[in-house]
Design an enzyme around this catalytic site. Sequence first.
Site, short mmCIF file in Angstrom:
data_model
loop_
_atom_site.label_atom_id
_atom_site.label_comp_id
_atom_site.label_asym_id
_atom_site.label_seq_id
_atom_site.Cartn_x
_atom_site.Cartn_y
_atom_site.Cartn_z
N SER A 170 84.51 91.75 22.82
CA SER A 170 84.26 91.62 21.00
C SER A 170 85.67 92.03 20.70
O SER A 170 86.20 93.28 21.02
CB SER A 170 83.01 92.19 20.89
OG SER A 170 83.46 92.04 19.55
N ASP A 229 81.01 98.18 10.83
CA ASP A 229 81.25 96.95 9.41
C ASP A 229 80.36 96.69 8.70
O ASP A 229 80.44 96.64 8.25
CB ASP A 229 81.76 95.98 10.37
CG ASP A 229 83.25 96.58 11.24
OD1 ASP A 229 83.70 96.90 10.42
OD2 ASP A 229 83.05 95.39 12.25
N ASP A 246 78.83 83.98 15.60
CA ASP A 246 77.77 84.56 14.87
C ASP A 246 77.59 84.19 13.01
O ASP A 246 76.83 83.96 12.36
CB ASP A 246 77.75 86.00 14.79
CG ASP A 246 77.26 86.46 16.26
OD1 ASP A 246 76.27 86.27 16.58
OD2 ASP A 246 78.91 87.32 16.88
N ARG A 262 87.76 96.32 5.45
CA ARG A 262 86.80 96.19 5.23
C ARG A 262 86.19 96.69 4.20
O ARG A 262 85.72 95.31 2.76
CB ARG A 262 85.39 96.78 5.81
CG ARG A 262 85.27 96.22 7.69
CD ARG A 262 84.71 94.33 8.17
NE ARG A 262 84.84 94.85 9.07
CZ ARG A 262 85.99 94.30 9.50
NH1 ARG A 262 87.15 93.57 9.15
NH2 ARG A 262 85.88 93.76 10.87
N1 ARG Z 1 84.70 100.38 16.48
C1 ARG Z 1 86.33 99.93 15.46
C2 ARG Z 1 86.21 100.56 14.22
O1 ARG Z 1 84.81 100.96 13.96
C3 ARG Z 1 86.25 98.57 16.10
C4 ARG Z 1 84.98 97.44 15.44
C5 ARG Z 1 85.35 96.19 15.33
N2 ARG Z 1 84.76 95.41 15.00
C6 ARG Z 1 84.48 93.76 15.06
N3 ARG Z 1 83.18 93.47 14.19
N4 ARG Z 1 84.23 93.43 16.34
O2 ARG Z 1 86.40 100.15 12.92
#
Ligand code: ARG
Length: 403
Positions: free
Chosen positions: A177, A126, A16, A97
């Site tokens: 993922s 994110d 991506d 992040r």
């Molecule tokens: N749900 C989790 C969070 O909000 C994990 C997010 C995972 N992010 C990703 N780009 N795969 O922190």
Amino acid sequence: MQQLKKVVLAYSGGVDTSVCIPYLKNEYGIAEVVTFVADLGQGEDLEVIKQKALKSGASESIIGNLVDTFIESYAFPAIRANALYSEKYPLSTALARPLIAEKLVNIARELNADAVAHGCTGKGNDQVRFDLAINALAPDLKIVTPAREWNMSREEAILYGEQFGIPAPVSKKSPYSIDVNLLGRSIEAGLLEDPMEEPPEDIFAMTSSIDDAPNSPQDIEIVFKNGFPIGIGNELLNPVEIISKANDLAGSHGFGRIDMIEDRVVGIKSREIYESPGLLLLIKAHQELETITLNSDVIDFKGIVEKKWAQLVYQGFWFGPLKQALDAFISFTQRSVNGRVKIRLHKGNAIVIGRLSENNSLYREDLATYSQDDIFNHKQAEGFIYMWGMSNKIWAELNSKNK
Ligand code: ARG
């Protein structure tokens, strides 16, 4: 819209974010796409990722080693805050992040770029964390978000990328993922989308299964100073070493897996699997040490602060005013959080078996004891109870059924 010339893209090396490079150049007419990869201890070969960015058309590819800052300035405050979103998730992804965002902004400023970009989709957390952090640090800076706008399925995105020489993922693609850094792994999608489906063993990488965990327990001591972990056993360790060692110890005993339904910022409930052995272990130990070093009213109120702190970080407000104000409260409380906690690791458990604070313990054996060394004045209890129960008694006199 003003024509953008140069953007700095948060880059992971995945399909991506790779597709974002030609997309930004061709669909948005942006001349230069600079990529930024953050080293957060995910254990990938970042040189390979850097080359991949250049092959995909990036004009420059920057690697930033953020591991020390990540642990010292993001994970350690989370330990002091005993931060668990929904009482379960220690924010291993969420904490990274704002740091990546900060770095993106700095690079954009240095290179005179007119925007930053990320490849987050429109349904995750994110994107919220990136956008809010960037807005907080550089309110004037434009944020370009191709994956939120392109309306391509994953298959279409792969086909789009192939036109520009971005290889489709070759090996049998993992259906999951996954996000990884030194604090943990998050695993979503595939069969996990059915909340009743048990997570298969092969999705885990930092924690062993209960079956494979050693039969014999292992006792360890975690040492804290001002609420920060500084050592394990007799060994003083720097922050990155502590997290790594805690990961190994807890992970090898099968402690640190989480299976939960999580409430995302965008209103969706999602099924999340995490493994975050070290961070969960350190939070557990820290919380225990606070039980002898903080007063009960402080512990009680800090619980409210902790819950809010975790929500704010989860929801993207790392740089917001409330989060900073809560940090000030937490910092004040941590001056006395010094000492050690003894923990037994065994078959998926981390069981607290002792706690000690040499200089800051509020626990007084002479008051607590049932032996003859007791110095507590029992007679004073009567007067105390007379007043403590006064309003209750008055109510009962009016309302009691057995009058
Ligand atoms: N749900 C989790 C969070 O909000 C994990 C997010 C995972 N992010 C990703 N780009 N795969 O922190």
